[in-house]
Motif scaffolding. Structure first.
Motif: not given
Length: 109
Positions: A50-67
């Motif tokens: 959903t547009p309100a929630l992004r799931c990222i892989d565990f402890f993936d700092a790059g994915a967190l920054l992208e999100g």
């Protein structure tokens, strides 16, 4: 949970929990219109995509920054995420919905 004043000062909720049965720490920020970034556990799996929630892989700092960047760099996408957060909360997690589901379960017995 956190106080309403805390949520009013936030722009995005990051929930770095790897073990959630339900995920009140995800649902609470949605109720204040905050988009959420979380690991794919508990209710986060259910709301992923959903547009309100992004799931990222565990402890993936790059994915967190992208999100974070996807919402920070795009005000329209961020506004849509906030609106969707409130819609999700009101349609699925409000007290009225909890009571209605509970009553429905009682009448099924």
């Amino acid at each position: 949970g956190a106080s309403p004043a805390f949520y009013r000062q936030a722009d995005i909720a990051v929930v770095p929990s790897g073990s959630e049965s339900f995920g009140h720490n995800i649902v609470e920020p949605l109720g204040f219109g905050l988009p959420v970034i979380a690991f794919p556990v508990g209710v986060a799996r259910e709301l992923a995509g959903t547009p309100a929630l992004r799931c990222i892989d565990f402890f993936d700092a790059g994915a967190l920054l992208e999100g974070l960047d996807a919402w920070i760099a795009n005000p329209l996408r961020y506004r849509e995420a906030r609106e969707e957060a409130l819609r999700l909360f009101r349609s699925r997690f409000s007290w009225a919905n909890h009571v209605a589901e509970y009553e429905g379960t009682l009448w099924e017995w």
